[in-house]
Design an enzyme around this catalytic site. Structure first.
Site, PDB file in Angstrom:
ATOM      1  N   ASP A 134      83.879  68.777  16.037  1.00 14.22           N
ATOM      2  CA  ASP A 134      82.900  69.625  15.367  1.00 14.22           C
ATOM      3  C   ASP A 134      82.470  69.012  14.038  1.00 14.22           C
ATOM      4  OD1 ASP A 134      81.335  71.685  14.431  1.00 14.22           O
ATOM      5  OD2 ASP A 134      82.991  73.065  14.057  1.00 14.22           O
TER       6      ASP A 134
ATOM      7  N   ASP B 110      75.302  70.132  13.339  1.00  9.28           N
ATOM      8  CA  ASP B 110      76.440  70.884  13.851  1.00  9.28           C
ATOM      9  C   ASP B 110      76.659  70.659  15.338  1.00  9.28           C
ATOM     10  OD1 ASP B 110      78.525  72.648  14.022  1.00  9.28           O
ATOM     11  OD2 ASP B 110      77.277  74.443  13.998  1.00  9.28           O
TER      12      ASP B 110
END
Length: 413
Positions: free
Chosen positions: A290, A83
């Protein structure tokens, strides 16, 4: 996966691509002070073990990328979400007061000889953002993180050894790594997952912690598309040697925003074929890159303009009467050759094929992988990042892109 500053939108739990990518620290090569690892895509069906320890996840609808490493001494296998939209490394820990189900045992701090508690007055505790930092009745440093998709973790900050393993038996032990030992967690996760590996810009992220030891805070990844063969490998590299260089590389500046440790870049506009749509925004850093979000999200008005133009250029009738697709732009087809969509970042034009801009929502139904968001900034999701070698260089403050057929990108760099 974006942490709340305040609550932002992260929708990687949607029914998006039919795959999970496993970033396996099973083949490691140290190069010029850095190191590289092979990334393996895993299909969502049951397949034989990859190497000697990895089992294919069974859920087909999360659209995440999974990183494998080990916690503690002796090392305990760990599978977490990769992440770039958050900065805490955490795993579910005993005693697990309220945890989501996982196939493997929860991490037991009492069984690790190198586990060390962090107390409230210590420097490691002060690296936590003030709005998530807590202090227990025993003066231990606590935290409470929540994410835009309602996932959350609450627990104690700790130190332990994080180990990267190779299939040949070699290991890279990283001692005194700061991580969250989560005792109260909620997540829309497959039961193979145990937590999240934050790769963002904050001081507690994996890249921030290991950067000084491996030649700087920089890393690169090359994510294979979801239709690749089961064992298609690609590369994730850290530190020296991870720079994205050569013909065809384009770069865009990383924009720093106070107290928000995301990878902000500036989107100027998007082209659909030869038609250019301007974002009409003078704001620097209006997009976040992201890897924890599947789709790409754009401000509502601009998203609507983009959808209208895509409709004009796709020579098919969109599905408009099926409520299961929730108003998304979808087509009954197994193949799209157009349109070509180009995202125009400051100094970097990124050309995307339909395999990077549409996902298979169900058999022979493809849906547009761009959604809307109510804020004035967007999120560049992981589906649009496939088949690009992407390098994040926090020392030079740039992110670089190089079009690459990632499932053929085998050599360690």
């Amino acid at each position: 996966m974006i942490m709340d500053y305040p609550i932002l939108f992260h929708l990687s739990f949607l029914f998006v691509p039919l795959f999970i990518l496993l970033i396996s620290f099973s083949t490691i090569e140290v190069v010029n002070g850095g190191f590289s690892v092979k990334l393996f895509r895993k299909n969502s069906t049951n397949v034989p073990h990859l190497l000697d320890t990895v089992i294919s996840p069974t859920r087909a609808d999360i659209g995440l990328h999974i990183i494998e490493l080990s916690f503690g001494n002796p090392p305990t296998k760990y599978y977490g979400v990769m992440d770039t939209g958050s900065s805490l490394i955490w795993t579910q820990c005993l005693p697990c007061e309220n945890c989501f189900p996982q196939k493997d045992p929860y991490f037991d701090p009492k069984k690790s000889s190198t586990y060390t508690s962090v107390y409230c007055q210590e420097d490691e505790c002060n690296r936590l953002e003030a709005n998530v930092r807590q202090c227990s009745s025993q003066n231990q440093c606590g935290y409470r993180y929540s994410y835009g998709d309602s996932s959350r973790t609450q627990g104690l900050l700790a130190l332990d050894t994080i180990t990267l393993e190779s299939s040949s038996g070699g290991v890279i032990p990283l001692q005194y790594m700061i991580f969250g030992c989560g005792h109260n967690n909620l997540g829309n996760f497959d039961n193979k997952l145990m937590g999240i590996v934050g790769l963002g810009r904050g001081p507690l992220s994996l890249i921030s912690q290991i950067g000084p030891s491996f030649g700087g805070r920089r890393f690169s990844h090359c994510l294979v598309p979801y239709f690749s063969d089961y064992y298609s490998p690609s590369i994730m590299s850290f530190g020296s040697g991870s720079e994205v260089v050569g013909d065809g590389v384009v770069s865009t500046p990383l924009i720093t925003k106070e107290s928000k440790p995301f990878y902000y870049v500036t989107l100027k506009g998007i082209s659909v074929g030869d038609t250019y749509l301007s974002l009409h925004s003078s704001s620097k850093g209006n997009m976040i890159i992201d890897s924890g979000t599947t789709l790409t999200f754009l401000p509502q008005k601009f998203h609507d303009q983009l959808v209208d133009e895509v409709k004009k250029q796709v020579p098919l009738q969109p599905i408009i009467d099926d409520p299961q697709f929730g108003g998304k732009l979808c087509y009954r087809t197994f193949d799209l050759q157009e349109p070509i969509i180009t995202t125009h970042f400051e100094g970097a034009d990124i050309q995307l094929k339909p395999t990077q801009t549409f996902y298979e929502a169900k058999f022979h139904v493809l849906c547009f992988a761009f959604g809307s968001i109510s804020s004035d900034f967007g999120i560049y999701g992981n589906l649009a990042q496939t088949n690009y070698l992407i390098g994040f260089d926090l020392e030079r403050e740039v992110v670089s892109f190089k079009a690459t057929q990632c499932n053929l990108h085998h050599s360690l760099v």
